[in-house]
Structure formats: structure tokens, C-alpha cells
Design a protein around this motif. Sequence first.
Motif, PDB file in Angstrom:
ATOM      1  N   GLY A 140       0.708  -8.154   8.040  1.00  0.00           N
ATOM      2  CA  GLY A 140      -0.143  -7.000   8.289  1.00  0.00           C
ATOM      3  C   GLY A 140      -1.252  -6.900   7.264  1.00  0.00           C
ATOM      4  O   GLY A 140      -1.487  -7.834   6.483  1.00  0.00           O
ATOM      5  N   ILE A 141      -1.914  -5.756   7.271  1.00  0.00           N
ATOM      6  CA  ILE A 141      -3.031  -5.576   6.344  1.00  0.00           C
ATOM      7  C   ILE A 141      -2.928  -4.248   5.595  1.00  0.00           C
ATOM      8  O   ILE A 141      -3.928  -3.714   5.124  1.00  0.00           O
ATOM      9  CB  ILE A 141      -4.389  -5.649   7.080  1.00  0.00           C
ATOM     10  N   LYS A 142      -1.715  -3.725   5.454  1.00  0.00           N
ATOM     11  CA  LYS A 142      -1.562  -2.429   4.807  1.00  0.00           C
ATOM     12  C   LYS A 142      -2.207  -2.376   3.415  1.00  0.00           C
ATOM     13  O   LYS A 142      -3.038  -1.500   3.162  1.00  0.00           O
ATOM     14  CB  LYS A 142      -0.081  -2.054   4.747  1.00  0.00           C
ATOM     15  N   PRO A 143      -1.842  -3.290   2.491  1.00  0.00           N
ATOM     16  CA  PRO A 143      -2.441  -3.164   1.152  1.00  0.00           C
ATOM     17  C   PRO A 143      -3.940  -3.417   1.154  1.00  0.00           C
ATOM     18  O   PRO A 143      -4.655  -2.852   0.317  1.00  0.00           O
ATOM     19  CB  PRO A 143      -1.706  -4.227   0.333  1.00  0.00           C
ATOM     20  N   GLU A 144      -4.423  -4.233   2.078  1.00  0.00           N
ATOM     21  CA  GLU A 144      -5.865  -4.497   2.116  1.00  0.00           C
ATOM     22  C   GLU A 144      -6.635  -3.229   2.483  1.00  0.00           C
ATOM     23  O   GLU A 144      -7.705  -2.972   1.934  1.00  0.00           O
ATOM     24  CB  GLU A 144      -6.185  -5.616   3.117  1.00  0.00           C
ATOM     25  N   ILE A 145      -6.081  -2.461   3.418  1.00  0.00           N
ATOM     26  CA  ILE A 145      -6.737  -1.195   3.758  1.00  0.00           C
ATOM     27  C   ILE A 145      -6.798  -0.305   2.527  1.00  0.00           C
ATOM     28  O   ILE A 145      -7.850   0.236   2.166  1.00  0.00           O
ATOM     29  CB  ILE A 145      -5.977  -0.475   4.895  1.00  0.00           C
ATOM     30  N   PHE A 146      -5.664  -0.212   1.845  1.00  0.00           N
ATOM     31  CA  PHE A 146      -5.615   0.607   0.636  1.00  0.00           C
ATOM     32  C   PHE A 146      -6.614   0.100  -0.400  1.00  0.00           C
ATOM     33  O   PHE A 146      -7.395   0.876  -0.969  1.00  0.00           O
ATOM     34  CB  PHE A 146      -4.200   0.606   0.062  1.00  0.00           C
TER      35      PHE A 146
ATOM     36  N   SER B 146      -1.258  -6.893  -4.861  1.00  0.00           N
ATOM     37  CA  SER B 146       0.012  -6.499  -5.456  1.00  0.00           C
ATOM     38  C   SER B 146       1.081  -6.340  -4.376  1.00  0.00           C
ATOM     39  O   SER B 146       0.785  -5.966  -3.248  1.00  0.00           O
ATOM     40  CB  SER B 146      -0.190  -5.175  -6.200  1.00  0.00           C
ATOM     41  N   GLN B 147       2.317  -6.626  -4.744  1.00  0.00           N
ATOM     42  CA  GLN B 147       3.402  -6.488  -3.769  1.00  0.00           C
ATOM     43  C   GLN B 147       3.923  -5.047  -3.712  1.00  0.00           C
ATOM     44  O   GLN B 147       4.731  -4.717  -2.860  1.00  0.00           O
ATOM     45  CB  GLN B 147       4.557  -7.441  -4.114  1.00  0.00           C
ATOM     46  N   VAL B 148       3.450  -4.217  -4.644  1.00  0.00           N
ATOM     47  CA  VAL B 148       3.842  -2.806  -4.649  1.00  0.00           C
ATOM     48  C   VAL B 148       2.859  -2.043  -3.767  1.00  0.00           C
ATOM     49  O   VAL B 148       1.690  -2.406  -3.685  1.00  0.00           O
ATOM     50  CB  VAL B 148       3.784  -2.248  -6.096  1.00  0.00           C
ATOM     51  N   PHE B 149       3.348  -1.000  -3.117  1.00  0.00           N
ATOM     52  CA  PHE B 149       2.401  -0.203  -2.336  1.00  0.00           C
ATOM     53  C   PHE B 149       2.743   1.270  -2.444  1.00  0.00           C
ATOM     54  O   PHE B 149       3.906   1.633  -2.290  1.00  0.00           O
ATOM     55  CB  PHE B 149       2.447  -0.607  -0.866  1.00  0.00           C
ATOM     56  N   PRO B 150       1.837   2.154  -2.665  1.00  0.00           N
ATOM     57  CA  PRO B 150       0.467   1.842  -3.073  1.00  0.00           C
ATOM     58  C   PRO B 150       0.405   1.577  -4.570  1.00  0.00           C
ATOM     59  O   PRO B 150       1.084   2.270  -5.336  1.00  0.00           O
ATOM     60  CB  PRO B 150      -0.268   3.133  -2.720  1.00  0.00           C
ATOM     61  N   ASP B 151      -0.401   0.644  -4.980  1.00  0.00           N
ATOM     62  CA  ASP B 151      -0.480   0.287  -6.394  1.00  0.00           C
ATOM     63  C   ASP B 151      -1.814   0.761  -6.968  1.00  0.00           C
ATOM     64  O   ASP B 151      -2.857   0.186  -6.669  1.00  0.00           O
ATOM     65  CB  ASP B 151      -0.345  -1.232  -6.546  1.00  0.00           C
ATOM     66  N   PHE B 152      -1.740   1.850  -7.769  1.00  0.00           N
ATOM     67  CA  PHE B 152      -2.983   2.409  -8.303  1.00  0.00           C
ATOM     68  C   PHE B 152      -3.402   1.756  -9.614  1.00  0.00           C
ATOM     69  O   PHE B 152      -4.404   2.145 -10.196  1.00  0.00           O
ATOM     70  CB  PHE B 152      -2.831   3.925  -8.514  1.00  0.00           C
ATOM     71  N   ARG B 153      -2.616   0.796 -10.103  1.00  0.00           N
ATOM     72  CA  ARG B 153      -2.984   0.183 -11.379  1.00  0.00           C
ATOM     73  C   ARG B 153      -4.333  -0.531 -11.255  1.00  0.00           C
ATOM     74  O   ARG B 153      -4.629  -1.139 -10.232  1.00  0.00           O
ATOM     75  CB  ARG B 153      -1.906  -0.814 -11.816  1.00  0.00           C
TER      76      ARG B 153
ATOM     77  N   THR C 143      -9.451  -7.005  -0.652  1.00  0.00           N
ATOM     78  CA  THR C 143      -9.859  -5.990   0.328  1.00  0.00           C
ATOM     79  C   THR C 143      -9.834  -6.584   1.732  1.00  0.00           C
ATOM     80  O   THR C 143      -9.592  -7.783   1.908  1.00  0.00           O
ATOM     81  CB  THR C 143     -11.288  -5.507   0.049  1.00  0.00           C
ATOM     82  N   LEU C 144     -10.116  -5.729   2.712  1.00  0.00           N
ATOM     83  CA  LEU C 144     -10.138  -6.183   4.110  1.00  0.00           C
ATOM     84  C   LEU C 144     -11.121  -7.323   4.310  1.00  0.00           C
ATOM     85  O   LEU C 144     -10.803  -8.339   4.928  1.00  0.00           O
ATOM     86  CB  LEU C 144     -10.525  -5.013   5.029  1.00  0.00           C
ATOM     87  N   SER C 145     -12.351  -7.139   3.792  1.00  0.00           N
ATOM     88  CA  SER C 145     -13.364  -8.161   4.048  1.00  0.00           C
ATOM     89  C   SER C 145     -12.990  -9.475   3.365  1.00  0.00           C
ATOM     90  O   SER C 145     -13.185 -10.557   3.925  1.00  0.00           O
ATOM     91  CB  SER C 145     -14.742  -7.672   3.608  1.00  0.00           C
ATOM     92  N   VAL C 146     -12.418  -9.384   2.152  1.00  0.00           N
ATOM     93  CA  VAL C 146     -12.014 -10.601   1.460  1.00  0.00           C
ATOM     94  C   VAL C 146     -10.854 -11.264   2.204  1.00  0.00           C
ATOM     95  O   VAL C 146     -10.817 -12.487   2.384  1.00  0.00           O
ATOM     96  CB  VAL C 146     -11.614 -10.293  -0.002  1.00  0.00           C
ATOM     97  N   HIS C 147      -9.927 -10.440   2.682  1.00  0.00           N
ATOM     98  CA  HIS C 147      -8.788 -10.955   3.431  1.00  0.00           C
ATOM     99  C   HIS C 147      -9.258 -11.710   4.672  1.00  0.00           C
ATOM    100  O   HIS C 147      -8.808 -12.825   4.960  1.00  0.00           O
ATOM    101  CB  HIS C 147      -7.893  -9.777   3.840  1.00  0.00           C
ATOM    102  N   LEU C 148     -10.190 -11.096   5.381  1.00  0.00           N
ATOM    103  CA  LEU C 148     -10.748 -11.703   6.580  1.00  0.00           C
ATOM    104  C   LEU C 148     -11.319 -13.082   6.273  1.00  0.00           C
ATOM    105  O   LEU C 148     -11.083 -14.060   6.983  1.00  0.00           O
ATOM    106  CB  LEU C 148     -11.824 -10.762   7.137  1.00  0.00           C
ATOM    107  N   TRP C 149     -12.065 -13.158   5.189  1.00  0.00           N
ATOM    108  CA  TRP C 149     -12.668 -14.426   4.818  1.00  0.00           C
ATOM    109  C   TRP C 149     -11.599 -15.421   4.353  1.00  0.00           C
ATOM    110  O   TRP C 149     -11.591 -16.580   4.756  1.00  0.00           O
ATOM    111  CB  TRP C 149     -13.684 -14.205   3.687  1.00  0.00           C
ATOM    112  N   TYR C 150     -10.678 -14.911   3.555  1.00  0.00           N
ATOM    113  CA  TYR C 150      -9.723 -15.812   2.913  1.00  0.00           C
ATOM    114  C   TYR C 150      -8.781 -16.456   3.930  1.00  0.00           C
ATOM    115  O   TYR C 150      -8.525 -17.657   3.867  1.00  0.00           O
ATOM    116  CB  TYR C 150      -8.927 -15.053   1.850  1.00  0.00           C
ATOM    117  N   VAL C 151      -8.265 -15.660   4.877  1.00  0.00           N
ATOM    118  CA  VAL C 151      -7.326 -16.262   5.831  1.00  0.00           C
ATOM    119  C   VAL C 151      -8.020 -17.316   6.689  1.00  0.00           C
ATOM    120  O   VAL C 151      -7.406 -18.328   7.049  1.00  0.00           O
ATOM    121  CB  VAL C 151      -6.636 -15.216   6.746  1.00  0.00           C
TER     122      VAL C 151
END
Lengths: 260, 346, 292
Positions: free
Chosen positions: C67-73, C227-234, C241-249
Motif C-alpha cells: 500500500g501507500i499509507k506512509p507515503e501519504i503521510f 520508516s516502518q513505524v506509522f505515523p512517524d513524526f521524527r 513521498t507519494l511522488s518519489v514512491h511513484l518514480w521509485y517503484v
Amino acid sequence: MLSPQTPITKPVKLSVRDMDFRYGEKKVLDGLSMDIQAERVTAIIGPSGCGKSTFLKCFNRIHEVSSAVKVTGDIKIDGVDIYRGGIDEVDLRRRVGMVFQKPNPFPKSIYENVAFGPRLFGVKDRTTLDGLVESALRKAALWEEVKDRLKESATGMSGGQQQRLCIARALAVNPEVLLMDEPCSALDPIATAKIEELIFELKENLTIVIVTHNMQQAARVSDYTAFFWLGKLIEMDLTERIFTTPRERMTEDYLTGRFG
Amino acid sequence: MPHAPDTLLDLPSSTTQTVPEGPALEAASREPAFRHSRAQRLADRWAHLVFLACGLLVVALIGGILYFLAARGVGAFIPLAGNTDKVLTLREVFLSTNWDPNAGKFGILPFIAGSLTVTGLALLIAAPTGILASIFIAKIAPNWMKTLMRQVMDLLVGIPSVVYGIFGLMVVLPWVSGKWLSDSPAAGFAVSAAILAVMIVPTIVSLATDAFESLPLSLDEGSQALGSTRWQAIWHVLIPAARARLLTATVLGLGRAIGEAMAIQMVIGNNPQWIALMRQSTDQTPVLRLLFTPAATLTTELVQELPNTAAGSTWNNVLFAMGLLLYLMTMLIILATRRLSQRREA
Amino acid sequence: MPAPLPFRPRRFARLTDQVMRVGLWGLAAAFIAVLLVFVGVILKQGWPVLHLGFLTRMPETLDAGGGIKPEIFNSLYLVALSLAIALPIGLGAGIYMAEYAGQGRALRFLRLCIETLAATPSIVLALFGMIVFVQMMGWSFSIRSGAVTLALLNIPVITRVTEVSLLGVPRELMEASYGLGATKLQTILKVALPYAATGILTGLVLTAGRAFGESAILVFTAGTNTSQVFPDFRLTVPGETLSVHLWYVTSDGTLPDAREIAAGTAAVMIVVLLALNLLVRFLDRAIRRRTR
Ligand SMILES: Nc1ncnc2c1ncn2[C@@H]1O[C@H](COP(=O)(O)OP(=O)(O)OP(=O)(O)O)[C@@H](O)[C@H]1O
Ligand SMILES: [Mg+2]
């Protein structure tokens, strides 16, 4: 210059019958009728906002460039209706030239400004063009001042020169009618005198309609004068008569400044 | 009455001219509630400096980017502390087409040529269509259509690079290679430039529309009053009158195109040896070969290789030199638009 | 009478006029079609992937079904942080340019710098961020490196919007404030900024949209991991991010369902941007209502 002699009646060049004019919903001219004679100068006077410019623009349909307008009634040039008589507005504008209140030379050289019209109509030959440019500039009494700087930009000229250039530009396509909308309002008295002299010479073979706020100017240059008020034609007559013995009370009040 | 100093009146200098004199003054000083506190006056003075500092930060950023990119970029040509590899000559880098980092060859000419080619092709599409669209918006479209076109342009600028890239990758490339190239891969300049053109066209349209809309109506009327058609007025009067601003619009479009990275990287094929490949293959006309050879540009090569190189290596330094080159081009482009607008005012 | 002009038939000019008029309508229609096809295709491709699970699952690294949960965050978090950094600086610089810099050389130079920064390619900003924040400051690929570098992208836009909005404040309004004895700072903060606020807000939304779509900067500063934690505010963890994820995959190619994930991610981004666009239009209308 004295006001002209009572002229011999000439053939009617432009005729207007029962014309209404609207910008969108707003009625600006109301039931106008008048005849304008060929080779005469007709002056339009009246208070600001009464529709003088609008009236002038009806003859070359130039308001269609920028606004949505509605015209009813007849306007004819040489007996042909200019809105419905099969005349194309582009042709019409070649025959009916216009000089605007503010000089509007193109940001090109003096030569190119005058040659612009002839070029539009396919004149390419250099010597023909040179001839047309020179004769138009001479007619506009500008030739002597600019003949050595034809290649310079027109926007660098004085206001009076610019206005005469615009007249030359309009004359270069050899129009039958010349519409002038307060041509001297941005000019000093000397430039104004030059243009008035010009109008006097041009009416030899042109029909001229001029809008002016300057009563002396109307008296000096025109053969006929029409007085407009709130989109209506109040009175039109020989200029001499309008200024000496107007028939309408309203005209007299306006001319004597007792308007209100 | 002697002029009272500011401190006594507790008013900022900007209002001292309106200070009431005589009895009114006494009245004012008896009304402490209407005076500015010392803190307010101090804040007013310091605010100026704070705002100035924000402005100066931007100036510092411009210089900082230049400094840091240069500091890394020149490492490729001058031995610096921390350099781990050999140094190169300018000639070896800027005038060579041989890019083979593992063999110590660092000619970046293919990337420069690639950037110029893709930008040039994109402008070839975007400048005429953009200027024509702006003529449509400024001079022909009725109001509802103007609004609609503005909306379309706003949305087109808003779409992210990577979404353009994925559209190219998933939709345009397969379509082109299936339809036009009988299934050989379509990656290369043609598709990149087409996508880039859509990305930069809103910039050109919005600046060119401003240019046409700021021309006085009297020019249009002057031309048509002589019996020109509307198009003749546009072509012979309005376009020449707007020329400098149209050029500015195009140059700014060029600036956007040359710096775009991600969208092109996804569709161009990323082949540093594209010039050699193009020379070798003979199966198509030269134009088709140029358009459909997988290639690379300055930006795509940075995206492609930067993560794989170690800081301080010659390879890495050359990549920073490429970034510096992009930055210098940006500055040049901005200065060029400045010159254009000065010419316009003159 | 002077000799009549050798007038050529005007058919050609008239034909050109007609052809161009029709052609320009066609061109405009083509632009609209390009946009509609583009958005339509992206949404259509992404639609099958767009179910709740996609939005609420963690991404996979090797298997399908991520999924893309952390990327949205991360996208929202980074946009918010970068705006928070850029806003005070952009506001300050914009206020300086509109109210303090006068008309002289200082203003021209500042404007030159703002224009240059606005025109600087994001890949160049990425290199700068990588050198300064990732390497020199030792922040490595992290949310904080990304946020600060992303702020560089936002600053010129916010500055410009602030300047323009402030210049649009009626001078009489400000003079009235001075007339009451207010200081310049008070006038700016209490009169000018509130008046300009809607304009600045519109600019902020536009800036947020740009930052949301940005990828080049973040690949090299916030990294391509999450990060594998969600949500990770550190601020110290990497934040793809979403756009980076899109490119990276799509460029990485290890995921079997990279295509679906990219399509779904693109559709999510388009939906967000359409929503932002509506918001801008709404704000714009609010401004126009007031100035009318
Ligand atoms: N493009 C337009 N759209 C709508 N209304 C217009 C337009 N141009 C003029 N008007 C209105 O039409 C009326 C007549 O205007 P016009 O310009 O003809 O007056 P005028 O007699 O020439 O005035 P002035 O002496 O000030 O030049 C005015 O009430 C004006 O507001
Ligand atoms: Mg008028």
C-alpha cells in the motif's frame, strides 16, 4: 479662417434612418435619422456621453472589434445598406477611414505606418509604395517634416505629428469617407490649426464627419453641424444657421453654455 | 515652540509631521493611553531589519548554491583535499562525447547535446502552439472560453513531473512503439519532447496572453479601421508589437524545459552513448534515428547516476559540474529575460 | 481624384482570417482534449487499484500487494513542514519588497534573485540540499533534509505572492491607518496583511500543490525509504513521498506489481491536485467578490 459660404447641395453620401444602437442591453442611440452630404464636412457636437463616438463608429462598424452591439434601422453608404446590404465590414472600413481621439500609430517606422494600408491590399512594388507614402504624407501636411526620417519609429514623434501620421495612414488607402473623433483633443493650438487647415483641403474629394467638443472648431471647419443630446439628434442644419439662429431652444442653450 | 524630539513624544518618526502643537500637544501628553509603548517603537524599528534579513537570505541562497555546486564541481578539474581520484582537463569533460566512467572517460557532451535537443524540440512544439493559444485567449475566445482555457492551463502546470512521466511510460511509449515503430522501443527525444512541450506550454501561454492583453485596443482598432482583417491585425501589428514579451515567454519556457528531470528520465531511455548508437545504426532515416534513439540529458543523467557514486570521486564531481552548468544556464536565462524587458521599456 | 489603388482581390486575406479563426478554436479544443485524455487515462488506470487497502497498507519491498499509507503521510508531513519553514521567510521577504525596498536598485536586485531562485531547476536545488543538509550537516536522507530543501522551492513563490498581494492593498486604506497614528509595522500587520491574506492563502495552496508533486528534490534529500513505524513524526527518519514512491517503484523494478502501484499512486495524486485546484478557485472567487 471664416466659416464657409452657404454650400451648394451635394449628393447624399451617408444616410441614416431610424437607427437604434445598443451596447448589450443598454440603448445608446435612439431613433436617429440624418443625411450626410458628399465632399462636405459635417460636425457632430453634444455633451459628453451623448453617443457621438458611437454614432461615428456605426459608419465603419469598428465597435464590432471589441464589443457586442446591436444596430437596428438603416445606415447606407451610396444607397447600399452597410449592415445588411452585402457589404463586408472589412471592405467597408477601407472605404470609410477613421482617425481616433488619441493618436494610435503602430510601433513601426513612419514609412511602415503609412505603407501598412496599401500593403494590406496587395501593393508590393517598392516605387508604387514610395509614391503612395509620399502623397499621403503630403496630403497630411507632414511630408516636409519627416521626409528625412521615414525609417525612424513613429512612436518617437510629437502628438500633433502622430495625429497627422494617422491621418496620412488613413488617406493612403484612398477612402471615400473620413471619420474623425475629436482629432485635436490631445493637441496644442498650433497642431490643431494645422489639422483644421488639412480638413479644409481634404474635403475637396472626401466626405468628412468630425466629432468635436470645441465649438469654435466646429464653426471654423464644418459645413453642417448636428447637435446630439442623450442619444437623440436634436437639430442638424448648416453650421452658420446652427450657430446664429438655431431652431431648438436646447441647441441655443448648449451653444451659449447655459446648459443644465 | 522648539521641535520636540521623538523620544519625548513617544511617536514614530513617520508621524512627527502631524504632531499637534501648542495646547493640543499638552492634551496629547496627558493621554498616555494613545501613545505607542517603547516596545511598539522598538518592534517597528526591528521589523525593518527582520524583513530585510529575509530578503538577504534569498540573496545568500543564490550565492550559496553557486558556491557549493562550484566547490564540488571544480573538484573534477583541480586536486582538492578529499579527492580520491584523478583530475580531468576541461577539454576531456566539455568537448568529449566519450562517457565511460568505469574507464575514466567523462565526456559530458552527449548530455549537453541531449538537453539542447530535447529542449529545442519541445520549444518547437510549445512556442508556436503556446503563442497561438494565447492569441486565441486574448483576442478571439468569448469570455467563457477564456475562463475555461485558463483553467486548463492551471491544471496542466499543476500536474507533477512524475505523473507526466508515468503517463509517458505507460501510455505514450507503448502507443508510439506499437503504432508507429512496429514494436521497437519508442524511448528517446520524440516522446520526451512531446511530454516536455505539454509541461512548458502553460508557462508560455500565460506570459504570452499577458503580453497580448496589455497591448492597447487602439492598435487593433487602428489596423482594422484601415480595412485589415482581424488576423491581419494580429499578424502584422499585434505580434510585432508584442515581440519582446513573446520572446521572454519563450525563453522562460526554455528555462523550465532545460531543468526538467524526472518526467524525461522516465521516458528518454537513459543511454549516455546515444550519439555513438545513433551513428552505428543504419536501419532508419537519420531523423527517425535522432527521434527514437534512447538518449540522456544533463538532468536525466544526474537522476540516474548520482545515487551510485561516492562523494569525492571524480565521477561524483563531474556530476556536480553538470549541475553547476545547469545552474549557470538558469542564471543566463534570467539575465536574458532582463535584457529583453529593458529593451521593451526603452 | 488620385489614381485608385491597384487593389487585389481580398479573397486570400479573408480566407486566411477564416482558416485561422477555425484553426485556433481547434487548437484550443486540442488543449482541452489533451488535458481530459490525460486525467481520464490516469484515473482509469489507477481505478482498479484504488481500494481502501491500497491507501491503508504499508508498502512491500519485494512482494505484490503493498500500500501507500506512509507515503501519504510523508507527503502531507513534508509539505506542511516545508511550508512552515518557507512561510515566515517568504512573507518577510515579500513584505520587505512591497513596503520597504522602495523603487531603487535594491528592489531590482532582490527581484532578480527571487526570479533566479524561482527558475532554478529542482534538480539543482536537490544537489544543493544533498551537499549542505544531507552531507555537511550530517542529516543524511531524512524528513528534515527534505523539508528544508523543499522550502527553497517554496520561498520564491510565497515571496512573490506576498509582494503582489500587498501591492494590491489600496493605498488609502494604509494612509488611513497612518493617519490614526499607527506605526508602519502596525499598519502592515493589522491592515495590509489581513487585506492581502486571501491572496497570500491562494498562493500558499498553489505552493502546497507544487511541493506535493515535487520529486527530484526529495529523491536526493528525503530518500526513497520510509520508516516502518506509522505515523512517524521524527525528523531524522527517511521519508519517501507519494511522488518519489511513484518514480521509485517504476525505475527500481523489483516489485511484481510496480505498474499497478504506480498507476494507483498517480491517480491519488491527481485527485489531491484536483481538490487543491477547486480550493484555489474558491479562494479566487472570494477575492474577486471582495474587490468588486
Ligand atoms: N464599449 C461600450 N460598452 C458599453 N457602453 C458603452 C461603450 N462605449 C460607450 N458606451 C456608453 O455609450 C454612451 C455613449 O458613449 P460615447 O462614447 O458614444 O459618447 P460620446 O458622446 O462620444 O462622449 P465623449 O464626448 O465623452 O467622447 C455612454 O453612456 C457610454 O457609457
Ligand atoms: Mg467620444
